[in-house]
Design a protein around this motif. Sequence first.
Motif, PDB file in Angstrom:
ATOM      1  N   UNK A 161      51.737  57.138 -18.404  1.00  0.00           N
ATOM      2  CA  UNK A 161      51.332  57.372 -19.793  1.00  0.00           C
ATOM      3  C   UNK A 161      51.316  56.096 -20.625  1.00  0.00           C
ATOM      4  N   UNK A 162      52.019  55.056 -20.177  1.00  0.00           N
ATOM      5  CA  UNK A 162      52.100  53.801 -20.925  1.00  0.00           C
ATOM      6  C   UNK A 162      51.844  52.618 -20.004  1.00  0.00           C
ATOM      7  N   UNK A 163      50.677  52.529 -19.390  1.00  0.00           N
ATOM      8  CA  UNK A 163      50.448  51.450 -18.413  1.00  0.00           C
ATOM      9  C   UNK A 163      50.525  50.060 -19.022  1.00  0.00           C
ATOM     10  N   UNK A 164      50.042  49.908 -20.262  1.00  0.00           N
ATOM     11  CA  UNK A 164      50.072  48.579 -20.870  1.00  0.00           C
ATOM     12  C   UNK A 164      51.502  48.115 -21.082  1.00  0.00           C
ATOM     13  N   UNK A 165      52.374  49.046 -21.426  1.00  0.00           N
ATOM     14  CA  UNK A 165      53.760  48.672 -21.652  1.00  0.00           C
ATOM     15  C   UNK A 165      54.406  48.151 -20.368  1.00  0.00           C
ATOM     16  N   UNK A 166      54.081  48.789 -19.238  1.00  0.00           N
ATOM     17  CA  UNK A 166      54.670  48.339 -17.967  1.00  0.00           C
ATOM     18  C   UNK A 166      54.227  46.901 -17.660  1.00  0.00           C
ATOM     19  N   UNK A 167      52.948  46.614 -17.831  1.00  0.00           N
ATOM     20  CA  UNK A 167      52.464  45.256 -17.588  1.00  0.00           C
ATOM     21  C   UNK A 167      53.118  44.293 -18.568  1.00  0.00           C
ATOM     22  N   UNK A 168      53.179  44.699 -19.818  1.00  0.00           N
ATOM     23  CA  UNK A 168      53.778  43.885 -20.871  1.00  0.00           C
ATOM     24  C   UNK A 168      55.212  43.527 -20.528  1.00  0.00           C
ATOM     25  N   UNK A 169      56.009  44.537 -20.203  1.00  0.00           N
ATOM     26  CA  UNK A 169      57.419  44.308 -19.900  1.00  0.00           C
ATOM     27  C   UNK A 169      57.601  43.425 -18.677  1.00  0.00           C
ATOM     28  N   UNK A 170      56.790  43.648 -17.652  1.00  0.00           N
ATOM     29  CA  UNK A 170      56.934  42.878 -16.421  1.00  0.00           C
ATOM     30  C   UNK A 170      56.655  41.398 -16.666  1.00  0.00           C
ATOM     31  N   UNK A 171      55.541  41.105 -17.331  1.00  0.00           N
ATOM     32  CA  UNK A 171      55.183  39.711 -17.573  1.00  0.00           C
ATOM     33  C   UNK A 171      56.196  39.003 -18.481  1.00  0.00           C
ATOM     34  N   UNK A 172      56.642  39.695 -19.513  1.00  0.00           N
ATOM     35  CA  UNK A 172      57.591  39.081 -20.438  1.00  0.00           C
ATOM     36  C   UNK A 172      58.931  38.857 -19.755  1.00  0.00           C
ATOM     37  N   UNK A 173      59.373  39.847 -18.987  1.00  0.00           N
ATOM     38  CA  UNK A 173      60.660  39.715 -18.316  1.00  0.00           C
ATOM     39  C   UNK A 173      60.632  38.567 -17.303  1.00  0.00           C
ATOM     40  N   UNK A 174      59.549  38.442 -16.557  1.00  0.00           N
ATOM     41  CA  UNK A 174      59.430  37.335 -15.610  1.00  0.00           C
ATOM     42  C   UNK A 174      59.465  35.987 -16.328  1.00  0.00           C
ATOM     43  N   UNK A 175      58.792  35.909 -17.477  1.00  0.00           N
ATOM     44  CA  UNK A 175      58.808  34.659 -18.231  1.00  0.00           C
ATOM     45  C   UNK A 175      60.217  34.294 -18.682  1.00  0.00           C
ATOM     46  N   UNK A 176      60.893  35.265 -19.228  1.00  0.00           N
ATOM     47  CA  UNK A 176      62.230  34.990 -19.747  1.00  0.00           C
ATOM     48  C   UNK A 176      63.194  34.652 -18.621  1.00  0.00           C
ATOM     49  N   UNK A 177      63.021  35.303 -17.490  1.00  0.00           N
ATOM     50  CA  UNK A 177      63.868  35.044 -16.331  1.00  0.00           C
ATOM     51  C   UNK A 177      63.732  33.606 -15.843  1.00  0.00           C
ATOM     52  N   UNK A 178      62.516  33.080 -15.886  1.00  0.00           N
ATOM     53  CA  UNK A 178      62.265  31.747 -15.333  1.00  0.00           C
ATOM     54  C   UNK A 178      62.377  30.647 -16.383  1.00  0.00           C
ATOM     55  N   UNK A 179      61.856  30.890 -17.589  1.00  0.00           N
ATOM     56  CA  UNK A 179      61.679  29.790 -18.541  1.00  0.00           C
ATOM     57  C   UNK A 179      62.738  29.717 -19.639  1.00  0.00           C
ATOM     58  N   UNK A 180      63.498  30.769 -19.849  1.00  0.00           N
ATOM     59  CA  UNK A 180      64.475  30.747 -20.934  1.00  0.00           C
ATOM     60  C   UNK A 180      65.673  29.883 -20.570  1.00  0.00           C
ATOM     61  N   UNK A 181      66.425  29.422 -21.572  1.00  0.00           N
ATOM     62  CA  UNK A 181      67.664  28.673 -21.305  1.00  0.00           C
ATOM     63  C   UNK A 181      68.647  29.532 -20.504  1.00  0.00           C
ATOM     64  N   UNK A 182      69.640  28.900 -19.855  1.00  0.00           N
ATOM     65  CA  UNK A 182      70.530  29.623 -18.950  1.00  0.00           C
ATOM     66  C   UNK A 182      71.167  30.889 -19.529  1.00  0.00           C
ATOM     67  N   UNK A 183      71.678  30.822 -20.751  1.00  0.00           N
ATOM     68  CA  UNK A 183      72.349  31.991 -21.325  1.00  0.00           C
ATOM     69  C   UNK A 183      71.373  33.153 -21.491  1.00  0.00           C
ATOM     70  N   UNK A 184      70.143  32.845 -21.910  1.00  0.00           N
ATOM     71  CA  UNK A 184      69.145  33.897 -22.086  1.00  0.00           C
ATOM     72  C   UNK A 184      68.658  34.423 -20.743  1.00  0.00           C
ATOM     73  N   UNK A 185      68.554  33.534 -19.753  1.00  0.00           N
ATOM     74  CA  UNK A 185      68.195  33.990 -18.412  1.00  0.00           C
ATOM     75  C   UNK A 185      69.236  34.975 -17.884  1.00  0.00           C
TER      76      UNK A 185
END
Length: 506
Positions: A64-88
């Motif tokens: 029912x919310x396909x855009x949200x799934x793509x949105x969350x996945x891409x944002x989470x991957x970005x934060x996991x890789x590019x954010x500072x250590x505490x945020x990661x």
Amino acid sequence: MTAPLSASAPEVSVDWTGFPGPGSLTWQLLGQWRMALVMPRLLVLQAAHPVVGAGLAKHSTYRTHPWRRVDHTLISLQRFVYAPPAQRHSEVQRVLRAHRRIKGTDERGRSYSAEQPEVRAWVLGTVFEAMSSMERLSGRPLSAHGEAQLYQEWCATLGAFGLERDLLPPDAGGFWEYFERMQREVLEDNTEVRFLMRDMYRGAATPAQLEWCPPVWALMRSSAAMLMPGAVAAQLPRTYRERLHLHVGQADRALARTVHRTARGAMEPLPLRNRYMPVAAAAMTGQAVDGAREVPSTGFRLPGAGLLARPLGLVAAVASAAVRGPDRDTRADRLGRFFSQVLDQTGDGRIDAPDLQAMARALCWQLELTTDQEDKVYAGFTTWWEHMRSTMDADGDGSIGKDEWVTAMLRNCDADPGYVRDGVHHAVRAMFEAVDTDGSGAIDRHEYRTVFAGGRVDPGDLDRGFDELDVDKDGTVSLPELLDGFTAFFMARQASVSGAQLLGRA
């Protein structure tokens, strides 16, 4: 009966040794906008795992919310890789908390749990495979050395999730053998795979950017329904494609090749800030990465993003309630929309415990709560579900259909003035306490927008809804005011009554 909530889980011990940082191939590839082009195949390969497929079928709202799934996945991957250590670290813990309740028994009687280490390793492995495939599909495959480097960098992410590194093979050559074996022996052809490859494009909700002209999206969706299944199939690895008995024609291969190569050619000359998604671009240019919210202030909104557009979906349901006249009982219309656009999170025409859990998970994901705070949110939504189940589920099958729900709500609200208080108020109270991040005892306009804003909601409607709920006109909405608004929404016969529209004009 719904299984009781698990006790608060301790944080997983992580190992950041060798984690990819600035200058790594992972940094160069993962944050590019072109990653969105391989998301369909990435999601298919993940869903093909029986555990992931079962979790999607029972717990996910991506239908029912396909855009949200793509949105969350891409944002989470970005934060996991590019954010500072505490945020990661916070992102890792958020992902782990979001998945710890995804467990159960699938339709074939097999138990599943999103916490299984080998399943998490497969999901992480598919991200490496997606980065490699993005380059190959664009006509510029990684060299053997580059692929080996990328694989070693990505293997370090296992430690970040508290996983043993031997869950994936030690080198890239071993990974491709593992990947081939998984396709032959483990991956399945299930309903979630078929939905992601075909049906998703037939009924996907209108993206926020095209709300102004629905016919444009209708035409695009029709074209996507014809072209995307073949294009996605052409990108899948051959072994799995053959297991699905998918025929891929020359036109499908040509389309996939053209899209990827055109995207690479068009984006390479652009400035870094335009080639990369915002979190990645901020990190790569030395800017601060905002980890407090879902996106940095520079803005990143894929269609359908926003906490309640539609994870909780209240905006779409309530703001669309039609005013039919002062004397008409409008409750059935409101309740029907509320069921379809809010409660039925999995889009199967019925509601059950996982639907309410999905609503709680969406709220927790956006607000980044502690484990104890999340437990309170889940408990509130679980209490609401148990109240509905005990008063509506006449046949005892553990689920409630739309007509069954509307009829029961009307009957119970007429018979018991406290019916809404004994049910939905538990969830509303939990939501309020989670959203009141500063502990002021009231939700200000900013906090209100944080929760209810989304691509489907006009900002003016949000302001009008806030002003309607703010009965004492002190510039905030207190818990009693919010509870009164929800009570009126469910119980008021006329749409003109304050609270019946709740979040804006009809």
